[in-house]
Design an enzyme around this catalytic site. Sequence first.
Site, mmCIF file in Angstrom:
data_model
loop_
_atom_site.group_PDB
_atom_site.id
_atom_site.type_symbol
_atom_site.label_atom_id
_atom_site.label_comp_id
_atom_site.label_asym_id
_atom_site.label_seq_id
_atom_site.Cartn_x
_atom_site.Cartn_y
_atom_site.Cartn_z
ATOM 1 N N CYS A 91 0.861 -1.179 0.000
ATOM 2 C CA CYS A 91 0.000 0.000 0.000
ATOM 3 C C CYS A 91 0.897 1.228 0.000
ATOM 4 C CB CYS A 91 -0.909 0.029 1.216
ATOM 5 S SG CYS A 91 -2.009 1.461 1.184
ATOM 6 N N ASP A 94 -6.824 10.162 -4.216
ATOM 7 C CA ASP A 94 -6.063 9.173 -3.445
ATOM 8 C C ASP A 94 -4.778 8.867 -4.217
ATOM 9 O OD1 ASP A 94 -5.416 7.399 -1.478
ATOM 10 O OD2 ASP A 94 -7.225 6.163 -1.678
ATOM 11 N N ASN A 95 -3.834 8.277 -3.528
ATOM 12 C CA ASN A 95 -2.608 7.812 -4.162
ATOM 13 C C ASN A 95 -1.855 8.897 -4.923
ATOM 14 O OD1 ASN A 95 -2.669 5.126 -3.178
ATOM 15 N ND2 ASN A 95 -4.360 4.719 -4.571
HETATM 16 N N1 LIG Z 1 -12.214 -2.338 -5.556
HETATM 17 C C1 LIG Z 1 -11.223 -1.955 -4.739
HETATM 18 N N2 LIG Z 1 -9.966 -2.231 -5.109
HETATM 19 C C2 LIG Z 1 -8.935 -1.858 -4.321
HETATM 20 C C3 LIG Z 1 -9.149 -1.132 -3.137
HETATM 21 C C4 LIG Z 1 -10.492 -0.878 -2.744
HETATM 22 O O1 LIG Z 1 -10.774 -0.291 -1.691
HETATM 23 N N3 LIG Z 1 -11.498 -1.296 -3.597
HETATM 24 N N4 LIG Z 1 -8.064 -0.723 -2.389
HETATM 25 C C5 LIG Z 1 -6.802 -0.595 -3.118
HETATM 26 C C6 LIG Z 1 -5.640 -0.348 -2.302
HETATM 27 S S1 LIG Z 1 -5.363 1.256 -1.812
HETATM 28 C C7 LIG Z 1 -4.704 -1.328 -2.040
HETATM 29 S S2 LIG Z 1 -3.285 -0.957 -1.227
HETATM 30 C C8 LIG Z 1 -4.920 -2.714 -2.495
HETATM 31 C C9 LIG Z 1 -4.865 -3.651 -1.302
HETATM 32 O O2 LIG Z 1 -5.063 -4.972 -1.682
HETATM 33 P P1 LIG Z 1 -5.298 -6.075 -0.560
HETATM 34 O O3 LIG Z 1 -6.395 -5.576 0.338
HETATM 35 O O4 LIG Z 1 -5.616 -7.336 -1.242
HETATM 36 O O5 LIG Z 1 -4.006 -6.177 0.194
HETATM 37 O O6 LIG Z 1 -6.165 -2.883 -3.119
HETATM 38 C C10 LIG Z 1 -6.531 -1.831 -3.969
HETATM 39 N N5 LIG Z 1 -7.684 -2.198 -4.720
HETATM 40 MO MO LIG Z 2 -3.212 1.399 -0.870
#
Ligand SMILES: Nc1nc2c(c(=O)[nH]1)N[C@H]1C(S)=C(S)[C@@H](COP(=O)(O)O)O[C@H]1N2
Ligand SMILES: [Mo]
Length: 881
Positions: A158, A290-291
């Site tokens: 993350c 975000d990000n």
């Molecule tokens: N649909 C969806 N995809 C997502 C997210 C989410 O909240 N919803 N979070 C993202 C973020 S910020 C991260 S760091 C990763 C985390 O994946 P994990 O929960 O399998 O570790 O998924 C990403 N994909």
């Molecule tokens: Mo993330």
Amino acid sequence: MGITTDEEHIDTPHMEGELPPTPPETVVDGEERKENEDSKDLTLFPLPPTSNPPTSVLEVDKKTPDAHVPRDPRLIRLTGVHPFNVEAPLSALYNEGFLTTPELFYVRNHGPVPLVEDEDIPTWEFTVEGLVENPITISLKELIEDYEQLTAPITLVCAGNRRKEQNVVRKTKGFSWGAAGVSTALWTGCLMSEVIRRAKPIRRARYVCMEGADKLPNGYYGTSVKLNWVMDPNRGIMLAHKMNGEMLRPDHGKPLRAVIPGQIGGRSVKWLKKLILTDQPSDNWYHIYDNRVLPTMVSPEESASNPSWWKDDRYAIYGLSTNSAIAYPAHEEQLCIVGAPQKYRVKGYAYGGDGRRVTRVEVSIDKGKTWRLSNIDYAEDRYREGYEQNLYGGSLDVPWRESSFCWCFWAIDIPVEELKGAKDILVRAMDESMNIQPRDLYWSVLGMMNNPWYRITISHENDYLRFEHPTQPALIPGGWMERVKKSGGNLMNGYWGERIDGVEPEAPVEEQVTEVKMTKDDVNQVITIDELRKHDTEESPWFVVNGEVYDGTAFLNGHPGGAQSIISAAGLDSTDEFMAIHSETAKAMMPAYHVGSLDEASRRVLSEGEVQQDPSNEPRPVFLNSRNWTKAILHSKTNVSWDTRIFSFKLEHDEQSLGLPTGQHLMIRLRDPVTREAIIRSYTPISETTRKGYADVLVKIYFDTKEREGGKMTKAMDALPIGHFIDFKGPIGKFEYLGRGVCAINAVKRSVKRLIMICGGSGITPIFQVLRAVMQDKEDPTTCVVLNGNRLVEDILCKEDLDVFARDNVDRCKLLYTLTKGPEDWTGLRGRIGAPLLKEHCIKGAEGDTMVLICGPEALEKSVHSALNEQGWPDSDLLFF
Ligand SMILES: Nc1nc2c(c(=O)[nH]1)N[C@H]1C(S)=C(S)[C@@H](COP(=O)(O)O)O[C@H]1N2
Ligand SMILES: [Mo]
């Protein structure tokens, strides 16, 4: 954290350049390898560690939208109960080895987990649309049958990994990840480029937008990457449906997700529903807000008032920044230097971005003046060494690839003699493009991509070296950063807030805490507790922060922490949690929800002795307060047996003592995770009364059985996530042991020669405190008789410690165990504690020279009471806890 005394992290010194042994890993055998049996050149690549998939839904999750997701209780929750954002304790993560089990793999969910039934998996559909000639809809079944399957190890990280360090410097708009927001798995699926090729992108297409099925306050989760990257086989961008050989778990995108190697985890969209080709980057709210790493001078207010910062594509982040962290020594690990082996093995992880390999990891124990080269183990290479083979239904697609998409482990042996002379250990990694981690932290509004040198401090305490990591995840206190900041150090002075030799110390910089105004000027309604309580509802939840009342109704759908966290606060004073979790921006939104001020009397009633913040802000030397509830944080749980745990609570600071006189109790207050009703019970900790910074409470959990419902309190305790606040109040109790035979009963002193202690089950805990006080004072002439009743041998709590007291104090301590279901070879007493046993072992002596202390279930206390009275004991000699 245990005390390291021997080989655990230290091996015999090895030769220069020799690679240290890697963490334990499984060697492939069984099905997948059979075809290669005749090959002598079997590559020993790591397979996943044994997984214990959680099967039951945790109590804390039951009232949330994720009530369908079984989870591992070891995970540390970073954003309250919901949404689920968690990391494993760093040592637990590292100990898993190169691959992480799905149950300990970090989770980042922006909202609720979509519910997908197993029978609906094959028909799960996603679309490929937008700038394509041939828009298509593909089911998961087709994806598996019609597209070439591959399996590859890939690390996800993350972008917020290590953000807590930023938050200690200055609160960012993100929650506090420790250094375990990173995990690795073997992913199985197909290349994303394959499905896109079939949809025939038109020339203008430049981006692939992805969208998930999770409906969030600002739309579905979505983001984008460049089409060019997706089509580049070297980048290995996948659509995955398996993780470590099993179907994706709900938290990780069941049944289908994108996996974008080498980039921040936020691009790897879970629960994938759409791929949309566009000529512009995604306009999804989560892609824009975000990000990103905004320039460091952009404050939270500036970023909120000037959206153009967010729309500037230069600040979006994709490839990971080079990073590393130390796993061992662990936080608060202690190394005994008396008789210690010569060397200590310092070790941890490192990763690079965009497939770049980490080519060196350097460690310094002199603040960066000199560096030593650490060994690096790239387990990922061991998948490359073999030729193509099949794993989990996909070909192991790594041998030909040049990129490094996984973390590596590094380790270096440092002579303990040298550690003794050092104040800290620093680590930094460099990748093949010579991108090196910076010394200084680069603060930014979202606190992302944090990657300064990872530093742990060393302090010398008697015969021990004690290590401290920079921070602890979530709201868990601890770490050198907090300590340095509290003592006035400026963490950004280029020297970790320490004094620089020869340089005048800077006047401690008053932190620029701009007090964010959370009230609305024209609101002057006075609200009573009765009105507030009418809004203890899901429909119109009102809650109190700093005596002001807020109506959360309008924000139920928009709250980033989900509606549940507002509903849970309804009708309550949530000042502490609110202030601890929210950013300046969030606080600035509060005036919009301000409805009035709670009147004085109601404030008092509401807090009914809630923690009263000391206005002087001086750290309080003693934790317990008999009038006010004070908060400690659940630090760890240790299983003593299948139903008994030691809950270790971290007090407000390391030097704080609990403040519990021997023989007295404290009250613990919890909320039932389902009904939210407050439950209060009294307990006696088993940790030494002199212990500072922590208190341990031994609790037997009464689980639900077919016959009866279990214990509300103990079930709620068992469901508590590590890192959460619990309320304490005390001391209470009419009895106190002052030492050398002097007892106080309701503050009236009395001297005795003998203490008879009668207990059953977990009634041992107050007895244990008194017994220990007597036995630890070799000058205390009091003799003790302990009559301890249980069902089975394994039900006897604290038996080892009790046995030691009896063994070391033969003439002062007589220990009698009685069992109702003793095994055949049991040599102790048998049967219940009742008149016959008491007649034999609880013999009256001279008038008033003995006190009998009794603690156990009500039935036991009653029968002991009447039996003793019958045998002539006056009530004045009996004390029921
Ligand atoms: N649909 C969806 N995809 C997502 C997210 C989410 O909240 N919803 N979070 C993202 C973020 S910020 C991260 S760091 C990763 C985390 O994946 P994990 O929960 O399998 O570790 O998924 C990403 N994909
Ligand atoms: Mo993330």
